[in-house]
Design an enzyme around this catalytic site. Sequence first.
Site, PDB file in Angstrom:
ATOM      1  N   ARG A  15     103.658  39.932  79.343  1.00  0.00           N
ATOM      2  CA  ARG A  15     104.925  38.999  78.199  1.00  0.00           C
ATOM      3  C   ARG A  15     106.148  38.784  79.134  1.00  0.00           C
ATOM      4  NH1 ARG A  15     105.496  44.409  74.266  1.00  0.00           N
ATOM      5  NH2 ARG A  15     104.419  45.380  76.466  1.00  0.00           N
ATOM      6  N   LYS A  75     108.758  45.858  79.952  1.00  0.00           N
ATOM      7  CA  LYS A  75     108.209  47.201  79.691  1.00  0.00           C
ATOM      8  C   LYS A  75     109.429  48.124  80.790  1.00  0.00           C
ATOM      9  CE  LYS A  75     105.046  48.765  78.348  1.00  0.00           C
ATOM     10  NZ  LYS A  75     105.075  49.529  77.355  1.00  0.00           N
ATOM     11  N   TYR A  94     112.423  47.739  77.124  1.00  0.00           N
ATOM     12  CA  TYR A  94     112.498  49.038  76.784  1.00  0.00           C
ATOM     13  C   TYR A  94     112.197  49.761  78.249  1.00  0.00           C
ATOM     14  CZ  TYR A  94     110.632  47.058  72.564  1.00  0.00           C
ATOM     15  OH  TYR A  94     109.895  46.245  71.711  1.00  0.00           O
ATOM     16  N   HIS A  96     111.539  53.957  77.526  1.00  0.00           N
ATOM     17  CA  HIS A  96     110.167  55.388  76.899  1.00  0.00           C
ATOM     18  C   HIS A  96     110.818  55.897  77.873  1.00  0.00           C
ATOM     19  CE1 HIS A  96     109.342  52.567  73.281  1.00  0.00           C
ATOM     20  NE2 HIS A  96     109.137  51.988  74.463  1.00  0.00           N
ATOM     21  N   GLU A 118     114.709  50.180  72.626  1.00  0.00           N
ATOM     22  CA  GLU A 118     113.742  50.735  71.367  1.00  0.00           C
ATOM     23  C   GLU A 118     114.648  52.271  70.953  1.00  0.00           C
ATOM     24  OE1 GLU A 118     113.214  51.860  74.229  1.00  0.00           O
ATOM     25  OE2 GLU A 118     113.370  53.467  74.624  1.00  0.00           O
ATOM     26  N   SER A 134     106.208  46.788  66.785  1.00  0.00           N
ATOM     27  CA  SER A 134     105.699  47.385  66.077  1.00  0.00           C
ATOM     28  C   SER A 134     105.169  46.907  65.127  1.00  0.00           C
ATOM     29  CB  SER A 134     106.717  48.883  65.576  1.00  0.00           C
ATOM     30  OG  SER A 134     107.380  49.726  66.021  1.00  0.00           O
ATOM     31  N   ASP A 198     103.668  60.898  55.387  1.00  0.00           N
ATOM     32  CA  ASP A 198     104.701  60.971  55.873  1.00  0.00           C
ATOM     33  C   ASP A 198     105.763  61.542  55.194  1.00  0.00           C
ATOM     34  OD1 ASP A 198     105.839  57.637  57.039  1.00  0.00           O
ATOM     35  OD2 ASP A 198     108.261  59.346  56.408  1.00  0.00           O
ATOM     36  N   LEU A 240     107.165  58.508  64.721  1.00  0.00           N
ATOM     37  CA  LEU A 240     108.272  58.300  65.839  1.00  0.00           C
ATOM     38  C   LEU A 240     108.896  59.395  65.530  1.00  0.00           C
ATOM     39  CD1 LEU A 240     109.450  56.931  67.666  1.00  0.00           C
ATOM     40  CD2 LEU A 240     110.605  55.330  66.469  1.00  0.00           C
ATOM     41  N   ASP A 270     102.891  55.426  73.469  1.00  0.00           N
ATOM     42  CA  ASP A 270     104.284  55.118  74.482  1.00  0.00           C
ATOM     43  C   ASP A 270     105.653  56.126  74.388  1.00  0.00           C
ATOM     44  OD1 ASP A 270     105.143  55.005  71.887  1.00  0.00           O
ATOM     45  OD2 ASP A 270     105.979  52.334  72.846  1.00  0.00           O
ATOM     46  N   LYS A 279      95.311  60.813  75.975  1.00  0.00           N
ATOM     47  CA  LYS A 279      95.666  59.809  77.113  1.00  0.00           C
ATOM     48  C   LYS A 279      96.108  58.976  77.419  1.00  0.00           C
ATOM     49  CE  LYS A 279      92.172  61.279  79.702  1.00  0.00           C
ATOM     50  NZ  LYS A 279      91.379  60.280  79.486  1.00  0.00           N
ATOM     51  N   ALA A 299      99.094  51.940  75.906  1.00  0.00           N
ATOM     52  CA  ALA A 299     100.555  52.347  75.998  1.00  0.00           C
ATOM     53  C   ALA A 299     101.306  51.248  75.577  1.00  0.00           C
ATOM     54  CB  ALA A 299     100.452  52.613  76.975  1.00  0.00           C
TER      55      ALA A 299
HETATM   56  P1  NAD Z   1     109.499  54.250  62.551  1.00  0.00           P
HETATM   57  O1  NAD Z   1     110.561  55.068  62.849  1.00  0.00           O
HETATM   58  O2  NAD Z   1     109.600  52.931  61.698  1.00  0.00           O
HETATM   59  O3  NAD Z   1     108.097  54.831  61.438  1.00  0.00           O
HETATM   60  C1  NAD Z   1     108.186  56.383  62.128  1.00  0.00           C
HETATM   61  C2  NAD Z   1     107.204  57.113  60.631  1.00  0.00           C
HETATM   62  O4  NAD Z   1     107.191  58.163  61.552  1.00  0.00           O
HETATM   63  C3  NAD Z   1     108.605  57.029  59.745  1.00  0.00           C
HETATM   64  O5  NAD Z   1     108.417  57.030  58.769  1.00  0.00           O
HETATM   65  C4  NAD Z   1     108.321  58.912  59.736  1.00  0.00           C
HETATM   66  O6  NAD Z   1     109.701  59.490  58.891  1.00  0.00           O
HETATM   67  C5  NAD Z   1     107.420  59.439  59.679  1.00  0.00           C
HETATM   68  N1  NAD Z   1     106.918  60.177  60.906  1.00  0.00           N
HETATM   69  C6  NAD Z   1     108.085  61.337  61.635  1.00  0.00           C
HETATM   70  N2  NAD Z   1     107.584  62.688  61.664  1.00  0.00           N
HETATM   71  C7  NAD Z   1     106.649  62.918  60.636  1.00  0.00           C
HETATM   72  C8  NAD Z   1     104.809  63.763  60.810  1.00  0.00           C
HETATM   73  N3  NAD Z   1     105.034  64.407  61.222  1.00  0.00           N
HETATM   74  N4  NAD Z   1     104.530  63.162  60.613  1.00  0.00           N
HETATM   75  C9  NAD Z   1     104.023  62.172  59.525  1.00  0.00           C
HETATM   76  N5  NAD Z   1     105.120  61.177  59.340  1.00  0.00           N
HETATM   77  C10 NAD Z   1     106.317  60.976  60.409  1.00  0.00           C
HETATM   78  O7  NAD Z   1     108.512  53.740  63.602  1.00  0.00           O
HETATM   79  P2  NAD Z   1     107.460  52.678  64.189  1.00  0.00           P
HETATM   80  O8  NAD Z   1     108.559  51.850  64.590  1.00  0.00           O
HETATM   81  O9  NAD Z   1     106.148  52.516  63.629  1.00  0.00           O
HETATM   82  O10 NAD Z   1     106.740  54.027  66.036  1.00  0.00           O
HETATM   83  C11 NAD Z   1     105.811  54.418  65.522  1.00  0.00           C
HETATM   84  C12 NAD Z   1     105.069  54.339  67.033  1.00  0.00           C
HETATM   85  O11 NAD Z   1     104.516  53.287  67.425  1.00  0.00           O
HETATM   86  C13 NAD Z   1     106.465  55.116  67.658  1.00  0.00           C
HETATM   87  O12 NAD Z   1     106.605  56.294  68.521  1.00  0.00           O
HETATM   88  C14 NAD Z   1     106.615  53.895  68.881  1.00  0.00           C
HETATM   89  O13 NAD Z   1     107.158  54.541  69.726  1.00  0.00           O
HETATM   90  C15 NAD Z   1     105.203  53.408  68.936  1.00  0.00           C
HETATM   91  N6  NAD Z   1     104.592  52.054  69.396  1.00  0.00           N
HETATM   92  C16 NAD Z   1     104.122  52.140  69.740  1.00  0.00           C
HETATM   93  C17 NAD Z   1     103.560  50.958  70.521  1.00  0.00           C
HETATM   94  C18 NAD Z   1     102.215  50.787  71.500  1.00  0.00           C
HETATM   95  O14 NAD Z   1     101.761  49.647  72.535  1.00  0.00           O
HETATM   96  N7  NAD Z   1     101.812  51.819  71.587  1.00  0.00           N
HETATM   97  C19 NAD Z   1     104.041  49.472  69.898  1.00  0.00           C
HETATM   98  C20 NAD Z   1     104.911  49.846  69.056  1.00  0.00           C
HETATM   99  C21 NAD Z   1     105.742  50.811  68.729  1.00  0.00           C
END
Ligand code: NAD
Length: 362
Positions: A15, A75, A94, A96, A118, A134, A198, A240, A270, A279, A299
């Site tokens: 990207r 990143k 971003y 993190h 973020e 996301s 959730d 999250l 991430d 990991k 990640a």
């Molecule tokens: P979001 O805020 O839209 O959704 C997170 C959800 O988690 C919320 O609905 C919240 O109520 C729920 N939650 C919190 N604690 C909880 C629990 N104990 N049990 C169940 N649900 C719970 O966030 P998002 O945009 O969907 O992002 C989710 C994750 O994905 C984040 O950690 C984000 O950083 C990550 N992400 C990673 C990548 C990657 O490439 N790996 C890319 C994008 C986002």
Amino acid sequence: MLIGVPKEIKNHEYRIGLTPAAVREYVEHGHDVIIQRDGGLAIGFTNEDYENAGARIIDTPEEIFASADMIVKVKEPQPGECKQLREGQILYTYLHLAPDPEQTRLLAEAGVTAIAYETVTDNRGGLPLLAPMSEVAGRMAIQAGAHNLEKAHGGSGTLLGGVPGVAPGKVLIIGGGVVGTQAAKMAVGLGAEVTILDRSLPRLRELDDIFGGRIKTVYSTVDAIDAYSREADLVVGAVLIPGAAAPKLLTRDHIKNMKPGSVLVDVAIDQGGCFETSKATTHQDPTYVIDDVVHYCVANMPGGVARTSTIALNNATLPYGIALANKGIDALANDANLRNGLNMHKGYITYKAIHDDLGERL
Ligand code: NAD
């Protein structure tokens, strides 16, 4: 303002901070843009495309870091990049920081004003600059999970959609936000049996409205995770807590009780990951196996579909980026949502959850 866009240097990250269309918008607002040579080439944005949009092509990242007033990236900066940042310069990308004390310390030493995509908010409390990635990661999670359920990739040999006469696979999605919803859409599209957990009842109500009877919504408790993970063929980690490290919701004991050949996709990696055994992995070597369960913990998942991701990201980052270019850090004074993006300024951590997580460890 002089806007600088270096080529991304993280493993398999194709990207780039600005598309040619975004460059044109900055130029139309009276700004100058410098882009590293071949920065977007891998995803089909040529140097000529950028020049046609009004950018200047620069050969080395060092020249970009040294001269730009604002660095726009995708990143988090790598250590060598952090050392080139300086006080008075804006970094818009971003970050993190919560699970990354080393980066936080380097940014503090640099004194740069760092705005993290973020943690920028919108008026409904959403995270508009996280949402597009996301969306991508949520949709990819099912693609990655389905792929790894195949025998040749270490999985149990289960087809998520089943076939007539064979029950579909079971998908458990922990976290029903943006990632979880998009993952559910794909899993439903493939014909899988889908459960979303959730902690937010309002969110569970919305999901119930969106999907009707096609999915199960369940309040997220240890008991629910215990029961549904035992049955699942694929578990997607999508929780999250904004700006903080992810809670470890699926423990080693849960994982020991899962079916052999089932697959975990920890999208929350991430933020440190929400499974005890997670990991971070890379697109080059995305999976490993623990207790007969395949783990996929890339990640930077959206990097795998870098062209779609770059365009989606630019759609979201552009208005804030233009505001920063027009007004510098004064743009934060007028916009509480953009101000929430401020993570570091002149050597200080300016975001409470990150300070709470890391403050004493720096
Ligand atoms: P979001 O805020 O839209 O959704 C997170 C959800 O988690 C919320 O609905 C919240 O109520 C729920 N939650 C919190 N604690 C909880 C629990 N104990 N049990 C169940 N649900 C719970 O966030 P998002 O945009 O969907 O992002 C989710 C994750 O994905 C984040 O950690 C984000 O950083 C990550 N992400 C990673 C990548 C990657 O490439 N790996 C890319 C994008 C986002």
